[in-house]
Structures are given as C-alpha cells and as structure tokens.
Design a protein around this motif. Structure first.
Motif, PDB file in Angstrom:
ATOM      1  N   ALA A   7       0.673  -1.249  -0.022  1.00 54.26           N
ATOM      2  CA  ALA A   7       0.115   0.005   0.026  1.00 54.26           C
ATOM      3  C   ALA A   7       0.865   1.276  -0.061  1.00 54.26           C
ATOM      4  CB  ALA A   7      -0.857  -0.003   1.166  1.00 54.26           C
ATOM      5  N   GLY A   8       0.635   2.181  -1.001  1.00 56.24           N
ATOM      6  CA  GLY A   8       1.390   3.441  -0.899  1.00 56.24           C
ATOM      7  C   GLY A   8       2.540   3.447  -1.938  1.00 56.24           C
ATOM      8  N   SER A   9       2.821   2.182  -2.319  1.00 59.22           N
ATOM      9  CA  SER A   9       3.974   2.296  -3.081  1.00 59.22           C
ATOM     10  C   SER A   9       3.770   2.088  -4.821  1.00 59.22           C
ATOM     11  CB  SER A   9       4.731   0.957  -3.073  1.00 59.22           C
ATOM     12  OG  SER A   9       3.863  -0.265  -3.429  1.00 59.22           O
ATOM     13  N   VAL A  10       4.722   2.396  -5.512  1.00 56.85           N
ATOM     14  CA  VAL A  10       4.539   2.489  -6.996  1.00 56.85           C
ATOM     15  C   VAL A  10       5.454   1.393  -7.586  1.00 56.85           C
ATOM     16  CG1 VAL A  10       4.841   3.936  -8.871  1.00 56.85           C
ATOM     17  CG2 VAL A  10       4.042   5.011  -6.821  1.00 56.85           C
ATOM     18  N   ALA A  11       4.956   0.619  -8.581  1.00 60.66           N
ATOM     19  CA  ALA A  11       5.536  -0.343  -9.101  1.00 60.66           C
ATOM     20  C   ALA A  11       5.748  -0.310 -10.700  1.00 60.66           C
ATOM     21  CB  ALA A  11       4.972  -1.787  -8.534  1.00 60.66           C
ATOM     22  N   VAL A  12       6.773  -0.590 -11.110  1.00 61.22           N
ATOM     23  CA  VAL A  12       6.915  -0.636 -12.698  1.00 61.22           C
ATOM     24  C   VAL A  12       7.104  -2.244 -12.983  1.00 61.22           C
ATOM     25  CG1 VAL A  12       8.238  -0.077 -14.641  1.00 61.22           C
ATOM     26  CG2 VAL A  12       7.636   1.732 -13.136  1.00 61.22           C
ATOM     27  N   VAL A  13       6.262  -2.705 -13.908  1.00 61.06           N
ATOM     28  CA  VAL A  13       6.580  -4.159 -14.227  1.00 61.06           C
ATOM     29  C   VAL A  13       6.817  -4.298 -15.758  1.00 61.06           C
ATOM     30  CG1 VAL A  13       5.326  -6.395 -14.217  1.00 61.06           C
ATOM     31  CG2 VAL A  13       5.159  -4.830 -12.397  1.00 61.06           C
ATOM     32  N   THR A  14       7.904  -4.717 -16.147  1.00 61.52           N
ATOM     33  CA  THR A  14       8.018  -4.734 -17.606  1.00 61.52           C
ATOM     34  C   THR A  14       7.645  -5.936 -18.029  1.00 61.52           C
ATOM     35  OG1 THR A  14      10.304  -5.469 -17.545  1.00 61.52           O
ATOM     36  CG2 THR A  14      10.123  -3.368 -17.401  1.00 61.52           C
ATOM     37  N   GLY A  15       7.175  -6.178 -19.336  1.00 56.01           N
ATOM     38  CA  GLY A  15       6.602  -7.494 -19.770  1.00 56.01           C
ATOM     39  C   GLY A  15       5.297  -7.715 -19.115  1.00 56.01           C
ATOM     40  N   GLY A  16       4.640  -6.507 -19.024  1.00 56.22           N
ATOM     41  CA  GLY A  16       3.473  -6.678 -17.939  1.00 56.22           C
ATOM     42  C   GLY A  16       2.229  -6.972 -18.751  1.00 56.22           C
ATOM     43  N   SER A  17       2.086  -7.355 -20.142  1.00 57.33           N
ATOM     44  CA  SER A  17       1.017  -7.615 -20.574  1.00 57.33           C
ATOM     45  C   SER A  17       0.508  -9.160 -20.660  1.00 57.33           C
ATOM     46  CB  SER A  17       1.128  -7.155 -22.130  1.00 57.33           C
ATOM     47  OG  SER A  17       2.034  -8.005 -22.885  1.00 57.33           O
ATOM     48  N   ARG A  18       1.147  -9.839 -20.287  1.00 60.75           N
ATOM     49  CA  ARG A  18       0.640 -11.364 -20.375  1.00 60.75           C
ATOM     50  C   ARG A  18       1.670 -12.131 -19.535  1.00 60.75           C
ATOM     51  NH1 ARG A  18       2.979 -13.310 -26.424  1.00 60.75           N
ATOM     52  NH2 ARG A  18       4.977 -12.556 -25.891  1.00 60.75           N
ATOM     53  N   GLY A  19       1.059 -13.398 -19.117  1.00 56.37           N
ATOM     54  CA  GLY A  19       1.713 -14.450 -18.299  1.00 56.37           C
ATOM     55  C   GLY A  19       2.175 -14.080 -17.161  1.00 56.37           C
ATOM     56  N   ILE A  20       3.617 -14.460 -16.830  1.00 59.42           N
ATOM     57  CA  ILE A  20       3.917 -14.039 -15.376  1.00 59.42           C
ATOM     58  C   ILE A  20       3.955 -12.557 -15.074  1.00 59.42           C
ATOM     59  CG2 ILE A  20       6.041 -14.071 -13.904  1.00 59.42           C
ATOM     60  CD1 ILE A  20       6.941 -16.568 -15.377  1.00 59.42           C
ATOM     61  N   GLY A  21       4.322 -11.593 -16.169  1.00 61.59           N
ATOM     62  CA  GLY A  21       4.445 -10.301 -15.857  1.00 61.59           C
ATOM     63  C   GLY A  21       2.630  -9.707 -15.546  1.00 61.59           C
ATOM     64  N   GLU A  22       1.941 -10.288 -16.512  1.00 63.57           N
ATOM     65  CA  GLU A  22       0.502  -9.864 -15.992  1.00 63.57           C
ATOM     66  C   GLU A  22       0.053 -10.279 -14.525  1.00 63.57           C
ATOM     67  OE1 GLU A  22      -4.202 -10.636 -17.459  1.00 63.57           O
ATOM     68  OE2 GLU A  22      -2.497 -11.577 -18.887  1.00 63.57           O
ATOM     69  N   ALA A  23       0.400 -11.394 -14.247  1.00 67.40           N
ATOM     70  CA  ALA A  23      -0.039 -12.037 -12.955  1.00 67.40           C
ATOM     71  C   ALA A  23       0.608 -11.115 -11.919  1.00 67.40           C
ATOM     72  CB  ALA A  23       0.369 -13.663 -12.936  1.00 67.40           C
ATOM     73  N   ILE A  24       2.151 -10.874 -12.056  1.00 71.34           N
ATOM     74  CA  ILE A  24       2.499  -9.910 -11.094  1.00 71.34           C
ATOM     75  C   ILE A  24       2.143  -8.645 -10.904  1.00 71.34           C
ATOM     76  CG2 ILE A  24       4.797  -8.930 -10.591  1.00 71.34           C
ATOM     77  CD1 ILE A  24       6.411 -11.468 -11.675  1.00 71.34           C
ATOM     78  N   ALA A  25       1.685  -8.129 -11.953  1.00 74.12           N
ATOM     79  CA  ALA A  25       1.140  -6.619 -12.059  1.00 74.12           C
ATOM     80  C   ALA A  25      -0.237  -6.626 -11.309  1.00 74.12           C
ATOM     81  CB  ALA A  25       1.139  -6.131 -13.285  1.00 74.12           C
ATOM     82  N   VAL A  26      -1.167  -7.659 -11.696  1.00 69.28           N
ATOM     83  CA  VAL A  26      -2.198  -7.565 -10.968  1.00 69.28           C
ATOM     84  C   VAL A  26      -2.086  -8.046  -9.467  1.00 69.28           C
ATOM     85  CG1 VAL A  26      -4.309  -9.155 -10.856  1.00 69.28           C
ATOM     86  CG2 VAL A  26      -3.499  -8.448 -13.098  1.00 69.28           C
ATOM     87  N   ALA A  27      -1.052  -8.976  -9.106  1.00 69.83           N
ATOM     88  CA  ALA A  27      -0.895  -9.114  -7.639  1.00 69.83           C
ATOM     89  C   ALA A  27      -0.277  -7.995  -6.913  1.00 69.83           C
ATOM     90  CB  ALA A  27       0.081 -10.519  -7.565  1.00 69.83           C
ATOM     91  N   MET A  28       0.520  -7.230  -7.465  1.00 68.32           N
ATOM     92  CA  MET A  28       0.930  -6.188  -6.891  1.00 68.32           C
ATOM     93  C   MET A  28      -0.155  -5.016  -6.627  1.00 68.32           C
ATOM     94  SD  MET A  28       4.829  -5.531  -8.012  1.00 68.32           S
ATOM     95  CE  MET A  28       6.147  -6.537  -6.950  1.00 68.32           C
ATOM     96  N   ALA A  29      -0.895  -4.947  -7.917  1.00 67.23           N
ATOM     97  CA  ALA A  29      -1.894  -4.004  -7.241  1.00 67.23           C
ATOM     98  C   ALA A  29      -2.915  -4.406  -6.255  1.00 67.23           C
ATOM     99  CB  ALA A  29      -2.780  -3.940  -8.494  1.00 67.23           C
ATOM    100  N   ASP A  30      -3.385  -5.646  -6.221  1.00 63.12           N
ATOM    101  CA  ASP A  30      -3.991  -6.546  -5.059  1.00 63.12           C
ATOM    102  C   ASP A  30      -3.370  -6.169  -3.770  1.00 63.12           C
ATOM    103  OD1 ASP A  30      -5.962  -7.433  -6.863  1.00 63.12           O
ATOM    104  OD2 ASP A  30      -4.960  -9.459  -6.925  1.00 63.12           O
TER     105      ASP A  30
END
Length: 255
Positions: free
Chosen positions: A9-32
């Motif tokens: 909470a309160g942090s900002v994350a950049v996730v490269t390769g964030g459009s599919r697969g592992i990157g998509e899952a990581i981006a969604v999990a970090m937002a969660d």
C-alpha cells in the motif's frame, strides 16, 4: 511478523513485460497488495487486459508502452510513472524473449545477441535507470529481476536463453552488494509456467512428458504462483533479503 508486512500500500511499481503471462500476474498481484502499478510492454493494446483487471478489482494502474532495448523508452516509462503516481519504489524486470530452441551449432550470432540484448542488457538498462532515480531522491527501492530455473541449471537446447538468465543471476548478486542498503536487488527464478512463453515445449507430447518427469511437483506452475513470491520480495517482509536467487520451480533444480 504481521500480514501488514506483505502490503504494498502506498507504493509504486513498474513491471516490464506486463501484458501477459507471469508479468501480467505480477502486475495484478502487486495491485491487489496495494501498489499503484505501471505495466510496460511494446504494444498498448496488449496491456489492456492487465490494466482492466487491475481497475476492475479497484486498483490503480496506467499502461505504458516501452521497449527495454531503447533507453529513451525506459526513461519515458519512469517519467510516466512519476507523473501519474509519484516516485517508483519497486521495479520488476520481467520482459524477455526466447525465440531459439535447438543445437547451438545452428544458432546465428544475431539471434544470440538479440536474446542477450532483451533479457540481460534490457534488465540492466531498466535497473540502472531505477537505481539512479532512487539515489537521486535519497530513497530506498526494490528490484526483482525475473530469471529462470535456467539461472541456476543448464536448460537443454536453450543455450542463449540460459546464458542470458545466468547473466541476470550474476548481475543481481553484484548490484545487490554494490547498492545496499539503498536498493535491494533479487532474482526470482521460475521453473516451467503455464504461459504462451512455454506453449511450444508444453505442446510437444514427448518434451512435455520429459519435463514433467524431471519436476518433483509433477506439474507446471500457474502464473499466480510466481506472482506471490514477487509481492513478497517487494514487501517489507523481505526487507533483509537482497542478492538472492529465489527459485520457484516445483523442485526441478533440486534433483
């Protein structure tokens, strides 16, 4: 330890390769977990699903088009993240490629250089930009480089990919030592995950069975099983963790 230590909470994350697969899952999990997320890919259309999933769950996200082989693109990604959400606290280097499978005698130098440029040098470019900005603001940050089980073992018929992922593991250890305590740098090394990236080997009956025979867990991972570890490495729960190659491979490298 409380569960609050795993919050982003309160942090900002950049996730490269964030459009599919592992990157998509990581981006969604970090937002969660509470982070505002900037998923990055070379195509804006490809990022739509990731951003929609985050917004639908009530999270914050802005898509950003960028190529990790282009330094100007990388600068623009971080400028966008800072403009939209503020200073970036977490970088996940997930962008990667693996277009070659076969004997190394059949590998041309151009393909070798392309794989190394995206996987290893691309990771370095993004990490350097992030660390420079963290240092300039006298802050703290976390980098998670997505390696592979191929960061710690040799993967048959995948010489350039394995070399690039070993390079990421070595770079992780050195940068962690050089930049501590301001920037934590870790490598998350997945085994075989059910994504488009592994569809070729999973779709071949002979190769698939051979792979499964070598995985004690007797199955491939779901992307979300990798994402949970990425959230941990970015969180305060991993505040004393740096320079590690964290393998999540169902036991493949253990035998």
């Amino acid at each position: 330890m409380t569960l609050e230590m795993f919050s982003l909470a309160g942090s900002v994350a950049v996730v490269t390769g964030g459009s599919r697969g592992i990157g998509e899952a990581i981006a969604v999990a970090m937002a969660d977990a509470g982070a505002a997320v900037v998923p990055v890919a070379r195509s804006e259309d490809a990022l739509g699903t990731t951003v929609d999933r985050i917004h639908d769950a009530g999270g914050e996200a802005v898509a950003c088009v960028g190529d990790v082989t282009d330094e100007a693109d990388i600068e623009r990604v971080f400028d966008t993240a800072e403009r939209e959400f503020g200073p970036v606290d977490t970088l996940v280097n997930n962008a990667g490629t693996n277009p070659f499978f076969g004997d190394a005698t059949d590998l041309d130098t151009e393909t070798w250089e392309h794989i190394m440029d995206v996987n290893a040098t691309g990771t370095f470019r993004c990490t350097r930009e992030f660390a420079t900005r963290v240092t300039d603001r006298d802050g703290e940050g976390s980098v998670t480089n997505i390696g592979s089980v191929g960061s710690v073992v040799g993967l048959p018929s995948q010489a350039p990919y394995t070399a690039s992922k070993h390079a990421i593991a070595g770079m992780t250890k050195t940068l962690a030592a050089d930049w501590a305590p301001d920037v934590r740098v870790n490598c998350l090394a997945p085994g075989y995950v059910i994504t488009e990236f592994t569809e070729g080997v999973r779709g071949n009956d002979e190769i698939r069975e051979e792979l499964l025979d070598g995985i004690p867990a007797s199955r491939f991972a779901e992307p979300e099983e990798i994402a949970g570890t990425a959230v941990y490495l970015a969180s305060d729960a991993a505040g004393y963790v740096t320079g590690e190659v964290h393998v999540v491979d169902g036991g493949l490298a253990a035998i």
